[in-house]
Design an enzyme around this catalytic site. Structure first.
Site, PDB file in Angstrom:
ATOM      1  N   SER A 323       0.806  -1.227   0.000  1.00  0.00           N
ATOM      2  CA  SER A 323       0.000   0.000   0.000  1.00  0.00           C
ATOM      3  C   SER A 323       0.839   1.278   0.000  1.00  0.00           C
ATOM      4  CB  SER A 323      -0.927   0.010   1.202  1.00  0.00           C
ATOM      5  OG  SER A 323      -1.794  -1.096   1.124  1.00  0.00           O
ATOM      6  N   HIS A 366     -15.441   0.025   2.024  1.00  0.00           N
ATOM      7  CA  HIS A 366     -15.339   1.330   2.687  1.00  0.00           C
ATOM      8  C   HIS A 366     -16.496   2.259   2.384  1.00  0.00           C
ATOM      9  CE1 HIS A 366     -11.096  -0.002   2.918  1.00  0.00           C
ATOM     10  NE2 HIS A 366     -11.080   0.738   4.040  1.00  0.00           N
ATOM     11  N   CYS A 379      -7.785   2.194   1.089  1.00  0.00           N
ATOM     12  CA  CYS A 379      -8.824   1.453   0.363  1.00  0.00           C
ATOM     13  C   CYS A 379      -8.268   0.895  -0.942  1.00  0.00           C
ATOM     14  CB  CYS A 379     -10.023   2.362   0.092  1.00  0.00           C
ATOM     15  SG  CYS A 379     -11.253   1.557  -0.967  1.00  0.00           S
TER      16      CYS A 379
END
Lengths: 610, 406
Positions: A323, A366, A379
């Site tokens: 991420s 989300h 996300c």
């Protein structure tokens, strides 16, 4: 007739024999004379040289290796005396007796002492041979006291490297090893000769030519037993120059401690200069082990040992950035104008493409998220969408602008460049066309993407320092033996990332949110005394496990080597960046839980000390 | 024509008839005449050569032990001077009696020396792996030194008892060979290879001089050489190893090879003029092995160079040729053969030692005549030179109790 009288005939015979005898005598002396003439006149100059060579021994004096200090002047690597036992085999009376004496006076046992003495006697007879290196101070004291009845034994001192803090920063500092034949022939080590110890890794290797110094020479008159009669001339050695590093010893030690019992790497950088503040890799090693050279078996044991302790994971560990890579996509999307900060995307928990389902780490999804929330809460679905829009080649071009996929130029051997895939790359290297599904993996920093912790920390620094990519710097300045600075290393700008200020500021705000907003993935474990920013990452180790669980879920039931790698890349304070840190803990689990608190410790320690 | 072109020698009255005519009328007054002649005929050249060599040797010894003190230092120097004084007394003592009397004594002396050689194998002192020394109360000596002289004397007696015209037959050779081989074998057993080898060389040369048929010599030589491989094949591996080690105590290149190399470096580095007295670095820094004994010449050559070495070589050369002259001028075969034997000992000692230190011959422990440190060999050398002087002084004399003279 008297028996002893000669008759005339026999007197004549006698005469002839005597003159023959005289000829033989003359011939024999002629042979001696010719040989004498050959040795003394014809070959005289050769023998004269040899007698000088016998008499005069030229000895190199090992110079002190340059001291390595941290940015505050604390010595990290210095020199200490090593006392070595030498033996002159011809001077040894009774070998067994000497071996017994050695075993009672030193920590050698009598069998191995005897073995070493036997070995020495095969190597030489009149030249001293080293039988034991680096004896302890108590051994030295005892040997000196018994010197008078240890004939044939010499103790000589020479400087050897000493790392004051053992394994502290060992990967950055490096270690020494005996110069190899290949290195000798390469011509890169003009000041070294066989048997010398040279830097083999890290700073010791990168600044070898400057640290090593110039050996001095001594012309000694020696007797046949190798004893020094007098010094004929002496050229003092020149000590190596001292090197001040950019690292901070306290921070380094903290980083080392943070990695104890773990596998992984931590690197801290000064965002405004590119100077490295700490560089830790685990498992690590104590470079003191290598200072006198190690045997082949020790070497292979170290090389094969669990976790590759000699590898510097900061520069040569290539991990999927996970991420953390979302920073690249966010900047690309904003800079290209493909998205605006306000655009929202609905996250249902998964994204469908070509019959495949790409999940978000949050099972329930989300809901509607904008870029800010997508970064803060990491996300995945948002970035699947964004990645799809950008395409792999655009992602790659921004990743490259941010310094990924290429060496940083830190100058420590073994640096890897990571991998930023493109369509062309795949066709060329894998021989297949790019699948859209692969773009999905790339969008969340998985798949073919990999980066080193050093590249990541530099990228984060660039985001917060106004877009400048500095070459990571580990040397602060060089100091000569007199303590004068002979060279000061200035920060080197490698380039600018060339991304709009607006885009950068959106991403920065989001990264502040990661640490400071309640739902931020990195909100735990970082002090709120200052405003830090960052991005977590949790890199999947096993591809089949589609279950991504960043921020929640439990991996403790998984086998350790199957657990995710935990990432955190952050900076503090966000408004006036002083320190950027990248942390990777292999199989550590969640980036937010495991890696971020370690970075938090470094922030607190570094900023608290200022 | 004289054998040796040196003056001070009267050869015109060498004919026996004249001698007898002159001597006979004087009756026993003759003795006084002979005594006076003894002084007149004193061999000054021999004495001067001896003293010169002794002086050089002592000075060289001082240099050889000068730096190290490792071999006993100054004590060795003074001891050698003492040996020279003692040796010189022996030299003078040997000149006083007529050598002819030794002809009768040759056999008992030989028997005594063999007995002593046996004794040394039983009672001898072990030093450095061999039994060479016999202790007789106050003095210790090497019986092999006496054996050298006794073999020469007995061989000289046997070879002179026969005329020189006819060549020896094989049967006649059995006795002389036994005379040589018995002590040689005993010396080898000590073991002292150097002395045994010297004895074989010396007696072999004497036999050659006595004109043994060269075919016989060849036969002996071939038989001896032929036996070596047979003997070698019959040996066990460890025995061969022992013999090789015995022949060459340090078979590794750092051992004997190192010694010879250092010796050649020492001699060669002296070049033309030498490094100067007490300035030899090979000696001073202990690179030379046995620098006061077997390798004494290397010390000298390093410090005095080619020039000095030639002078020393010339002294030995003159001494040996002078010895041959004495052999020639001797009035009887026994004297001739004894003188020849002594010349052979001197010649082979010089040639083998110098050949060894200059790298021409393998290392066998033979000291340099009158030059190397060591009492036993010096005393026996002085005794032999005394004998030579004895023969030289009596070159015009009639033999005592030789019938015709009285």
């Amino acid at each position: 007739m008297i028996s002893s009288d000669f008759d005339p005939l026999s007197e004549e015979i006698l005469k002839s024999r005597l003159s023959k005898a005289r000829l033989i005598v003359i011939a024999l002396f002629a042979v001696l004379l010719v040989q004498l003439w050959l040795i003394q006149i014809a070959w005289g100059p050769i023998f004269r040289r040899q007698s000088e060579g016998n008499r005069i021994q030229q000895r190199d004096i090992t110079p002190f290796r340059g001291v390595i200090r941290d940015r505050n002047g604390d010595i990290l690597a210095g020199n200490r005396p090593s006392y070595d036992i030498y033996v002159v085999p011809k001077e040894v009376g009774d070998r067994v007796e000497l071996a017994d004496k050695l075993s009672s006076l030193t920590y050698m046992d009598s069998d191995s002492a005897n073995e070493r003495l036997k070995w020495a006697s095969k190597r030489s007879s009149y030249k001293p041979v080293c039988i034991k290196k680096d004896i302890s101070r108590d051994e030295l004291a005892v040997l000196e006291a018994h010197r008078f009845n240890l004939s044939g034994l010499l103790v000589e001192a020479k400087p050897v490297r000493y790392y004051l803090y053992g394994s502290l920063g060992s990967h950055l500092i490096g270690y020494l090893g005996e110069i190899s034949e290949k290195e000798l022939r390469s011509g890169k080590y003009p000041d070294n000769k066989a048997g010398d110890m040279i830097g083999k890794a890290g700073v010791e290797s990168a600044w070898q030519h400057m640290l090593t110094g110039v050996p001095g020479t001594e012309r000694l008159e020696v007797d046949a037993a190798g004893r020094i009669i007098r010094v004929l001339s002496r050229k003092a050695p020149e000590s190596g120059q001292s090197l001040w590093l950019t690292i901070d010893r306290r921070l380094q030690s903290l980083a080392d401690k943070a990695l104890e019992e773990k596998k992984g790497a931590i690197v801290a950088m000064e965002p405004a200069t590119g100077r490295i503040l700490a560089m830790a890799s685990s498992p690590s090693f104590d470079p003191n082990v290598f200072v006198e050279g190690v045997g082949q078996d020790t070497w292979s044991r170290i090389l094969k040992s669990e976790g590759y302790p000699l590898q510097n994971r900061v520069v040569s560990g290539q991990y999927p950035p996970a991420s953390v890579f979302k920073i690249v996509l966010a900047l690309a999307g904003l800079d290209k104008g493909i998205i605006s900060p306000e655009d929202e995307i609905f996250c249902s928990g998964s994204y469908h493409l070509g019959g495949h389902e790409f999940r978000c780490w949050k099972k329930g999804g989300h809901g509607a998220v904008n870029l800010h929330r997508a970064i803060v809460e990491s996300c995945d679905v948002y970035f699947y969408n964004l990645g799809r829009k950008l395409g792999v080649d655009v992602i790659a071009s921004y990743a490259r602008r941010l310094g990924l996929g290429a060496q940083t130029g830190i100058g420590i051997g073994g640096e890897k460049q990571g991998l930023i895939p493109t369509r062309a790359w795949k066709l060329k290297r894998v021989g297949e066309v790019w699948h859209p599904g692969e773009t999905m993996s790339v969008s969340i920093g998985q798949g073919y993407v990999s980066a080193t912790p050093l590249q990541i920390v530099r990228m984060v620094s660039a985001v917060f320092n106004g877009g400048i990519l500095y070459r990571p710097q580990i040397a602060l300045h060089i100091e000569n033996a007199a303590g004068e600075k002979t060279h000061v290393f200035q920060p080197v700008k490698e380039g600018e990332i060339g991304i709009s200020k607006k885009a950068i500021s959106v991403v920065r705000d989001a990264m502040i949110g990661v640490v400071n907003e309640p739902r931020g993935t990195g909100s735990k474990g970082i002090s709120k005394e200052f405003v830090a920013a960052g991005k977590t990452g949790t890199a999947q180790v096993v591809r089949i496990s589609r279950e991504r669980s960043e921020g929640e879920g439990d991996q403790s039931e998984l086998a350790p080597e199957l657990r995710d790698h935990a990432w955190f890349a952050g900076i503090a304070p966000a408004d006036d960046p002083k320190i950027a840190v990248a942390v990777i803990i292999e199989n550590g689990g969640h980036g937010g839980r495991v890696a971020a608190p370690l970075a938090g410790e470094l922030f607190s320690a570094y900023l608290g000390s200022k | 024509m004289p054998l040796f072109p040196f003056p001070s020698r009267v050869r015109d009255m060498g004919s026996r008839e004249i001698f007898i005519l002159r001597c006979a009328p004087f009756g026993h007054e003759g003795r006084q005449v002979f005594d006076r002649r003894l002084i007149q005929n004193f061999d000054w050249l021999l004495l001067i050569l001896l003293l010169l060599l002794a002086a050089i040797s002592v000075a060289n010894l001082y240099s050889a032990i000068y730096p190290t003190k490792a071999f006993g230092g100054q004590a060795i120097f003074y001891r050698q001077i003492y040996w020279f004084i003692l040796g010189f007394s022996v030299f003078l003592l040997v000149t006083t009696f007529n050598y002819k009397s030794l002809e009768r004594l040759a056999r008992p002396v030989w028997l005594i020396s063999v007995a002593l050689l046996v004794a040394v194998l039983i009672l001898g002192k072990w030093t450095a792996g061999s039994r060479r020394w016999l202790s007789l109360g106050l003095i210790t000596f090497q019986p092999s030194e006496l054996a050298k002289i006794s073999v020469i004397l007995l061989l000289a007696k046997m070879l002179s008892e026969r005329d020189h015209v006819a060549e020896y037959t094989l049967r006649e050779l059995v006795k002389p060979i036994l005379i040589i081989l018995i002590p040689t074998a005993l010396i080898l057993k000590e073991p002292d290879l150097g002395t045994a080898l010297l004895l074989v060389f010396v007696s072999g040369s004497m036999m050659l001089f006595a004109r043994i048929n060269w075919k016989i010599y060849l036969g002996i030589g071939i038989t001896a050489i032929g036996c070596v491989p047979l003997l070698w094949l019959g040996l066990k591996d460890y025995q061969r190893e022992r013999i090789l080690t015995f022949l060459n105590p340090d078979r590794d290149p750092l051992g004997a090879g190192y010694h010879i190399k250092q010796s050649k470096i020492a001699i060669g580095s002296g070049q033309l003029w030498g490094k100067g007295y007490l300035e030899g670095t090979q000696t001073k820094l202990n690179f030379l092995p046995e620098q006061h004994t077997d390798f004494a010449f290397s010390v000298f050559a390093e410090e005095w160079g080619f020039v000095g070495s030639i002078v020393l070589l010339a002294l030995y050369f003159i001494l040996i040729l002078w010895g041959l002259d004495i052999a020639r001028n001797s009035k009887d075969k026994f004297g001739t053969m004894v003188a020849v034997g002594i010349v052979c000992i001197m010649l082979w000692q010089v040639v083998i030692n110098l050949g060894m230190v200059m790298g021409l011959l393998p290392v066998v422990g033979i000291p340099l005549l009158l030059f190397s440190y060591g009492g036993s060999s010096l005393i026996s050398t002085m005794a032999m030179l005394g004998l030579l002087m004895n023969i030289s002084m009596r070159r015009f004399m009639f033999q005592e109790g030789s019938g015709l003279g009285q």
